[in-house]
Design a protein around this motif. Structure first.
Motif, PDB file in Angstrom:
ATOM      1  N   ASP A   1      -1.373  -1.439   2.973  1.00 49.99           N
ATOM      2  CA  ASP A   1      -1.643  -2.328   4.108  1.00 49.99           C
ATOM      3  C   ASP A   1      -0.558  -2.182   5.175  1.00 49.99           C
ATOM      4  O   ASP A   1      -0.851  -2.133   6.378  1.00 49.99           O
ATOM      5  N   PHE A   2       0.693  -2.074   4.756  1.00 50.34           N
ATOM      6  CA  PHE A   2       1.820  -1.862   5.684  1.00 50.34           C
ATOM      7  C   PHE A   2       1.602  -0.572   6.477  1.00 50.34           C
ATOM      8  O   PHE A   2       1.728  -0.542   7.706  1.00 50.34           O
TER       9      PHE A   2
ATOM     10  N   TYR B   1      -5.099 -10.222  -6.651  1.00 40.08           N
ATOM     11  CA  TYR B   1      -4.158 -10.284  -7.772  1.00 40.08           C
ATOM     12  C   TYR B   1      -4.518 -11.458  -8.692  1.00 40.08           C
ATOM     13  O   TYR B   1      -4.606 -11.308  -9.916  1.00 40.08           O
TER      14      TYR B   1
ATOM     15  N   LYS C   1      -1.098  -1.023   8.990  1.00 39.14           N
ATOM     16  CA  LYS C   1      -0.742  -1.895  10.123  1.00 39.14           C
ATOM     17  C   LYS C   1       0.222  -1.198  11.083  1.00 39.14           C
ATOM     18  O   LYS C   1       0.261  -1.506  12.263  1.00 39.14           O
TER      19      LYS C   1
ATOM     20  N   VAL D   1       4.121 -11.631  -4.502  1.00 39.54           N
ATOM     21  CA  VAL D   1       2.938 -10.921  -4.023  1.00 39.54           C
ATOM     22  C   VAL D   1       2.654 -11.459  -2.622  1.00 39.54           C
ATOM     23  O   VAL D   1       2.625 -12.673  -2.420  1.00 39.54           O
TER      24      VAL D   1
ATOM     25  N   ARG E   1      -1.188  -1.971  -2.974  1.00 38.98           N
ATOM     26  CA  ARG E   1      -2.035  -2.480  -1.885  1.00 38.98           C
ATOM     27  C   ARG E   1      -1.169  -2.958  -0.727  1.00 38.98           C
ATOM     28  O   ARG E   1      -1.527  -2.784   0.444  1.00 38.98           O
ATOM     29  N   PHE E   2      -0.050  -3.584  -1.036  1.00 43.65           N
ATOM     30  CA  PHE E   2       0.852  -4.085   0.010  1.00 43.65           C
ATOM     31  C   PHE E   2       1.344  -2.945   0.882  1.00 43.65           C
ATOM     32  O   PHE E   2       1.300  -3.014   2.117  1.00 43.65           O
ATOM     33  N   TRP E   3       1.830  -1.850   0.247  1.00 43.96           N
ATOM     34  CA  TRP E   3       2.383  -0.735   1.035  1.00 43.96           C
ATOM     35  C   TRP E   3       1.287   0.021   1.770  1.00 43.96           C
ATOM     36  O   TRP E   3       1.485   0.504   2.875  1.00 43.96           O
TER      37      TRP E   3
ATOM     38  N   HIS F   1       7.604  -8.705   6.072  1.00 50.04           N
ATOM     39  CA  HIS F   1       6.864  -9.444   7.093  1.00 50.04           C
ATOM     40  C   HIS F   1       7.424 -10.834   7.357  1.00 50.04           C
ATOM     41  O   HIS F   1       7.162 -11.429   8.402  1.00 50.04           O
TER      42      HIS F   1
ATOM     43  N   ILE G   1     -10.651   1.107   1.997  1.00 46.14           N
ATOM     44  CA  ILE G   1     -11.699   0.560   1.128  1.00 46.14           C
ATOM     45  C   ILE G   1     -12.456   1.715   0.462  1.00 46.14           C
ATOM     46  O   ILE G   1     -12.820   1.650  -0.716  1.00 46.14           O
TER      47      ILE G   1
ATOM     48  N   ALA H   1      -1.631  -5.142 -12.922  1.00 52.61           N
ATOM     49  CA  ALA H   1      -2.059  -5.919 -11.750  1.00 52.61           C
ATOM     50  C   ALA H   1      -0.955  -6.061 -10.711  1.00 52.61           C
ATOM     51  O   ALA H   1      -1.198  -5.984  -9.501  1.00 52.61           O
ATOM     52  N   TYR H   2       0.292  -6.272 -11.155  1.00 52.07           N
ATOM     53  CA  TYR H   2       1.384  -6.446 -10.207  1.00 52.07           C
ATOM     54  C   TYR H   2       1.677  -5.148  -9.446  1.00 52.07           C
ATOM     55  O   TYR H   2       1.871  -5.160  -8.227  1.00 52.07           O
TER      56      TYR H   2
ATOM     57  N   ARG I   1      -0.423  -2.854  -8.924  1.00 55.31           N
ATOM     58  CA  ARG I   1      -1.578  -2.653  -8.028  1.00 55.31           C
ATOM     59  C   ARG I   1      -1.382  -3.449  -6.743  1.00 55.31           C
ATOM     60  O   ARG I   1      -1.644  -2.941  -5.641  1.00 55.31           O
ATOM     61  N   ALA I   2      -0.922  -4.680  -6.886  1.00 54.80           N
ATOM     62  CA  ALA I   2      -0.669  -5.520  -5.705  1.00 54.80           C
ATOM     63  C   ALA I   2       0.390  -4.869  -4.816  1.00 54.80           C
ATOM     64  O   ALA I   2       0.278  -4.882  -3.587  1.00 54.80           O
TER      65      ALA I   2
ATOM     66  N   ASN J   1     -10.348   3.134  -2.341  1.00 51.33           N
ATOM     67  CA  ASN J   1     -10.398   2.171  -3.452  1.00 51.33           C
ATOM     68  C   ASN J   1     -11.711   2.334  -4.231  1.00 51.33           C
ATOM     69  O   ASN J   1     -11.732   2.362  -5.464  1.00 51.33           O
TER      70      ASN J   1
ATOM     71  N   GLN K   1      11.563   2.162   6.117  1.00 56.16           N
ATOM     72  CA  GLN K   1      11.058   1.112   5.222  1.00 56.16           C
ATOM     73  C   GLN K   1      10.235   1.730   4.094  1.00 56.16           C
ATOM     74  O   GLN K   1      10.304   1.286   2.936  1.00 56.16           O
TER      75      GLN K   1
ATOM     76  N   GLU L   1      -7.501 -10.730 -10.720  1.00 54.07           N
ATOM     77  CA  GLU L   1      -7.281  -9.761 -11.796  1.00 54.07           C
ATOM     78  C   GLU L   1      -6.452 -10.344 -12.937  1.00 54.07           C
ATOM     79  O   GLU L   1      -6.695 -10.032 -14.100  1.00 54.07           O
TER      80      GLU L   1
ATOM     81  N   ARG M   1     -14.729  -6.427   0.283  1.00 55.84           N
ATOM     82  CA  ARG M   1     -13.435  -6.087   0.915  1.00 55.84           C
ATOM     83  C   ARG M   1     -13.641  -5.788   2.392  1.00 55.84           C
ATOM     84  O   ARG M   1     -12.828  -6.147   3.236  1.00 55.84           O
TER      85      ARG M   1
ATOM     86  N   ARG N   1       8.159 -12.734  -9.486  1.00 54.32           N
ATOM     87  CA  ARG N   1       7.822 -11.533  -8.717  1.00 54.32           C
ATOM     88  C   ARG N   1       6.872 -11.890  -7.572  1.00 54.32           C
ATOM     89  O   ARG N   1       5.836 -12.525  -7.797  1.00 54.32           O
TER      90      ARG N   1
ATOM     91  N   ILE O   1      -4.454  -9.582  -0.694  1.00 53.63           N
ATOM     92  CA  ILE O   1      -3.845  -8.936  -1.852  1.00 53.63           C
ATOM     93  C   ILE O   1      -3.525  -9.993  -2.917  1.00 53.63           C
ATOM     94  O   ILE O   1      -3.747  -9.770  -4.117  1.00 53.63           O
TER      95      ILE O   1
END
Lengths: 220, 219
Positions: A101-102, B73, A105, B64, A97-99, B51, A71, A90-91, A93-94, A74, A135, B76, B96, B62, B69
């Motif tokens: 977060d991975f 998205y 975790k 998400v 954020r996913f990786w 996951h 955070i 935006a995609y 960015r998502a 960011n 991965q 945005e 957040r 695509r 997240i």
């Protein structure tokens, strides 16, 4: 570039603090790093600024606290927009954020499972760690960095964890370079960046720190 | 060009409900696909290979993944209506932080109120109330976590409410008795049509959970 007073409550070996430092350095932001003694007694400022978790890093921007490293990174990216760490689409960015977060975790827990092992490190712990790196190699693909041509958000989130890998290799009896050469190549590219090379502590020092932790936890 | 939006979901999932509320707030038309979590579809496994979980939002083919997240998205992409996150970077960071807190603390503590018994359950109940009280403290005197308006934190937390009947029945406690401010906030959220429509009936969730508890040997 001056946009107020920036203080970072810090611990030199914490990969989470290193994330904030690299982000600030990439943005050319001056800040004061205040070392916290996590074992001797946390400062009143830390306890007041992060009452929920009482952990570092905490970023104080004009006295206002921000907690949780991802955070914080960011926030740094949004407050000092140049050069950008997150992509503009935006995609993408998502995906970043996913990786991120991975990584949050999975990676540090896998690192700790190895150095916290009593006696010989179980094969399962080693394999799990390597599988996670594989991965990440998949996510990297053919790119130089997770961010593409240059250091991006995911790179900043990931690279500080790698200064703990030498300790993991010593305890686990393997080398990341042999098991995950693409990941190793990415690590080297990041280390060529002046901010990263300057900020990341010597892995030998981290290894010594981990030995101290093991002694503290009574692990042989 | 028309947007194609598909949501892979499971009806009682609080994480899926977050996405349903977000899409409704933005007025986005989408196709809802119910997943059988004991028999996951090839589409789910293809769209979330890492996951293999719901919810997954598929926007123009695509994927998400991960509900916070996905919600960010959605905020945005469909930015012209009903902003979910604050515009100020510091307020955004705070939002957040609290969603991250909810994800770290609320799910595990609340789950244990119905998956355990005896001493373990008592400890879970205590932890659950601590989490709710912390959240009450953060809410303060504001109508919503977002301030005057329903926002990202509210949206991320309110889906847990449809599980409260389950927690209360299994754990033999009343949230309203312990945390009246929290329930007052819940009622304010339920006045919102998007929320009221998205939350399944608490008794239906309990019926579903009862089957699971029987399988776990808890009934």
């Amino acid at each position: 570039m001056s946009k107020g007073e920036v203080v970072l409550l810090d611990c030199w070996a914490s990969p989470f603090c290193l994330r904030a430092k690299i982000a600030l350095a990439e943005k050319g932001v001056e800040y004061e790093a205040r070392a916290e003694n996590l074992f001797g007694g946390k400062s009143d400022l830390l306890l007041k600024s992060n009452p929920i978790y009482k952990k570092v890093p905490v970023l104080l921007h004009d006295g206002k606290p921000l907690c949780e490293s991802t955070i914080i990174v960011n926030y740094i990216d949004e407050t000092w927009p140049s050069p950008p760490l997150l992509p503009s689409c935006a995609y993408e960015r998502a995906k970043a954020r996913f990786w991120s977060d991975f990584i949050d975790k999975k990676v540090f827990d896998a690192v700790c499972n190895i150095w916290k092992s009593k006696g010989e490190v179980p094969e399962t712990a080693k394999n799990e760690f390597i599988e996670i790196l594989k991965q990440l190699e998949g996510a990297l693909g053919e790119k130089d960095f997770f961010g593409g041509d240059s250091l991006g958000f995911v790179d900043v989130i990931a690279i500080p964890l790698t200064c703990w890998f030498y300790a993991v290799e010593k305890f686990g009896g393997f080398k990341v370079e042999n098991e995950c050469p693409k990941f190793s190549a990415w690590m080297n590219k990041c280390m060529q960046r002046e901010t990263v090379a300057r900020i990341l502590p010597d892995p030998e020092k981290v290894y010594e720190f981990v030995i101290t932790l093991r002694n503290m936890f009574g692990i042989e | 060009m028309a947007d194609e939006v598909v949501l892979l979901d499971f009806w009682p999932s609080m994480f899926g409900i977050r996405v349903r509320i977000a899409l409704a707030e933005k007025g986005v038309k989408y196709e809802y696909k119910e997943e059988d979590l004991k028999n996951k579809s090839p589409l789910l496994l293809q769209m979330n290979p890492v996951h293999k979980k719901i919810p997954v939002l598929i926007h123009n083919g695509r994927p998400v993944c991960e509900s916070p997240i996905i919600v960010q998205y959605i905020d945005e992409v469909w930015k012209d209506k009903a902003p979910l996150l604050p515009s100020d970077p510091y307020q955004r960071a705070q939002a957040r932080f609290w969603v991250d807190f909810i994800d770290k603390k609320m799910y595990d503590s609340s789950r244990k109120t119905w998956t355990t018994k005896g001493e373990e359950q008592e400890a879970a109940k205590k932890e659950f109330f601590e989490v709710l009280k912390t959240l009450e403290g953060q809410l303060g005197d504001k109508p919503f976590f977002g301030g005057d308006n329903f926002g990202y934190v509210d949206l991320s937390l309110i889906p847990f409410y449809c599980w409260f009947y389950t927690y209360e029945t299994c754990g033999k406690f009343s949230v309203e008795a312990e945390c009246p401010k929290f329930i007052a906030w819940v009622k304010r959220c339920l006045q919102r049509e998007t929320v009221a429509k998205a939350l399944p009936d608490g008794k239906k969730v309990f019926e579903f959970v009862s089957v699971m508890r029987t399988n776990l040997g808890l009934e």
